[in-house]
Design a protein around this motif. Structure first.
Motif, mmCIF file in Angstrom:
data_model
loop_
_atom_site.group_PDB
_atom_site.id
_atom_site.type_symbol
_atom_site.label_atom_id
_atom_site.label_comp_id
_atom_site.label_asym_id
_atom_site.label_seq_id
_atom_site.Cartn_x
_atom_site.Cartn_y
_atom_site.Cartn_z
ATOM 1 N N ALA A 1 5.730 -3.597 5.635
ATOM 2 C CA ALA A 1 5.350 -2.130 6.010
ATOM 3 C C ALA A 1 3.643 -2.203 6.222
ATOM 4 N N HIS A 2 3.267 -1.122 6.784
ATOM 5 C CA HIS A 2 2.039 -1.050 6.809
ATOM 6 C C HIS A 2 1.629 0.167 5.856
ATOM 7 N N VAL A 3 0.743 -0.036 5.118
ATOM 8 C CA VAL A 3 0.690 0.562 3.629
ATOM 9 C C VAL A 3 -0.725 1.179 3.725
ATOM 10 N N THR A 4 -0.946 2.690 3.509
ATOM 11 C CA THR A 4 -1.954 3.469 2.787
ATOM 12 C C THR A 4 -1.836 3.748 1.364
ATOM 13 N N ILE A 5 -2.746 3.287 0.638
ATOM 14 C CA ILE A 5 -2.837 3.695 -0.681
ATOM 15 C C ILE A 5 -3.863 4.724 -0.734
ATOM 16 N N HIS B 1 -4.588 0.187 4.232
ATOM 17 C CA HIS B 1 -5.735 0.819 4.157
ATOM 18 C C HIS B 1 -6.004 1.673 2.805
ATOM 19 N N TRP B 2 -7.052 1.804 2.406
ATOM 20 C CA TRP B 2 -7.212 2.660 1.134
ATOM 21 C C TRP B 2 -7.993 3.957 1.487
ATOM 22 N N ILE B 3 -7.703 4.936 0.551
ATOM 23 C CA ILE B 3 -8.459 6.260 0.773
ATOM 24 C C ILE B 3 -8.760 6.729 -0.379
#
Ligand SMILES: NC(=O)C1=CN([C@@H]2O[C@H](COP(=O)(O)OP(=O)(O)OC[C@H]3O[C@@H](n4cnc5c(N)ncnc54)[C@H](OP(=O)(O)O)[C@@H]3O)[C@@H](O)[C@H]2O)C=CC1
Ligand SMILES: CCCCCCCCCCCCCCCC(=O)[C@@H](N)CO
Length: 351
Positions: free
Chosen positions: A79-83, A114-116
């Motif tokens: 998966a492409h993951v944004t945490i 990516h992280w936010i």
């Protein structure tokens, strides 16, 4: 005369014929056993119902604990993951771990991680985080939203402050709601048949001393999940809810600082690592389960408090449902005794 599966099996043993009553009982029994195979067979035919390969998955609370476990499982499965979480350092660390996980899995395409940093209890920040996550995907809302951010401050009711009650509701319920509300609106607007996964707890199925400010927040998520599961059939969006038992996460270490002794005694000390829990959660999702559990006790509680929810295994849920009331009564008695004994010790100032 052979007229049913049970008669057939019996006739193979060359014994005398079954009486009508015996035949009815034996056939019912066979039907019960066979019913346990219905769901596994259905799942086998359906295949993976939670394929994350090439999908963009958004994980709140993805920096440590369960959320990190989920992020790593997602990375492994392509998966492409944004945490999303507040503290930057653990977020960055988890992104690095995801990269390693993806490299080890040798997925034949580039995955985006990516992280936010955002506080999901703040409506504006929750929306801003979704906007930021979409930037890397041509403005498209994530395909899958997994809400893991949550916290617990276990205390005796009279020792907890009402602010603590409000904070836990704000994070566990509203922190989930803001993200789900905004992302589903976007999914509906753009015709995305996404998926929503909520994180409740064993304490979303049972309540006992020490969790009065936490359990209601997890029961609230159950109510939300049940409405959304039904309503989102309108859009082809799937809704799932995970009920983890104890996980040895940073959050668990932290809650143990305030946890009353009686609460520790009732809940015991068995549990899973966050990664194990995440693996089990993903396995349930692949089988398309609405209610996901990863330990025996919580599964028992799921059946005991099944209400009006889809089965996880049609035959097995029925059989467990016959035993569950006895287990529930036993747990109730045992827990009452533990609390009363704790009360006696308190009176004697033993603790
Ligand atoms: N551990 C357990 O025994 C159990 C836990 N659960 C539930 O599972 C979920 C995960 O638990 P666990 O792994 O223990 O949790 P942890 O406390 O270990 O991790 C919580 C995660 O949520 C993030 N988070 C916390 N507050 C906010 C916020 N306001 N905005 C954005 N992110 C936030 C944290 O990062 P940061 O602090 O940087 O924001 C962190 O990434 C929770 O919902 C919990 O209630 C359910 C059953 C048992
Ligand atoms: C049918 C009858 C069977 C009864 C068995 C009941 C067993 C209860 C065990 C409770 C364990 C609590 C784990 C979740 C804790 C949690 O959510 C917090 N740690 C939050 O972080």
């Amino acid at each position: 005369m052979v007229w049913s599966p049970a008669d057939l099996i019996w006739s193979l043993t060359n014994r005398a014929q079954l009486t009508v009553f015996e035949a009815i009982c034996a056939n019912l029994f066979l039907a019960l056993i066979a019913s346990m195979g219905i769901t596994p067979l259905y799942n086998l035919l359906k295949g993976n119902q939670f394929n994350v390969r090439g999908k963009h998955v958004y994980v709140t609370g993805g920096s440590v604990g369960l959320g990190r476990g989920v992020a790593l499982e997602l990375a492994k499965h392509g998966a492409h993951v944004t945490i999303v979480a507040r503290k930057e350092a653990p977020l960055k660390e988890t992104v690095e771990l995801m990269k390693k996980e993806a490299a080890a899995a040798k997925n034949p395409f580039e995955q985006k991680f990516h992280w936010i940093s955002a506080d999901v209890t703040d409506k504006e920040q929750a929306i801003r985080a979704l906007d930021e996550a979409s930037v890397h995907f041509g403005g498209k809302v994530p395909d899958i939203i997994m809400c893991c951010a949550g916290t617990s401050i276990p205390k005796l009711f009279v020792e907890a402050t009402t602010d603590e009650f409000e904070y836990q509701m704000k994070l566990n319920y509203f922190g989930t709601l803001y993200t789900v509300h905004e992302s589903v609106k976007r999914m509906v607007e753009t015709g995305i048949k996404g998926k929503i996964v909520l994180t409740s707890s064993t304490m979303g199925l049972v309540g006992f001393a020490g969790y009065s400010s936490y359990a209601p927040t997890k029961y609230a998520l159950r109510g939300l999940a049940e409405c959304l599961r039904n309503e989102f059939l309108l859009y082809g969006i799937g809704t799932h809810i995970y009920y983890p038992g104890t996980m040895f996460s940073p959050g668990y270490e932290n809650e143990n600082l305030t946890k009353p002794l009686v609460t520790r005694e009732i809940e015991g000390s068995t549990g899973l690592t966050p990664r194990e829990a995440a693996k089990g959660m993903m396995a349930g999702l692949r089988k398309g389960q609405f209610t996901i559990t990863t330990d025996f006790d919580t599964n028992f509680l799921r059946v005991a408090g099944k209400g009006v929810t889809p089965s996880t295994n049609i035959g097995l849920d029925y059989v467990l449902g016959l035993i569950a009331p006895f287990g529930a009564t036993w747990f109730l008695w045992e827990t009452n005794i533990k609390v009363k004994n704790f009360g006696k010790k308190l009176l004697k100032n033993d603790i």
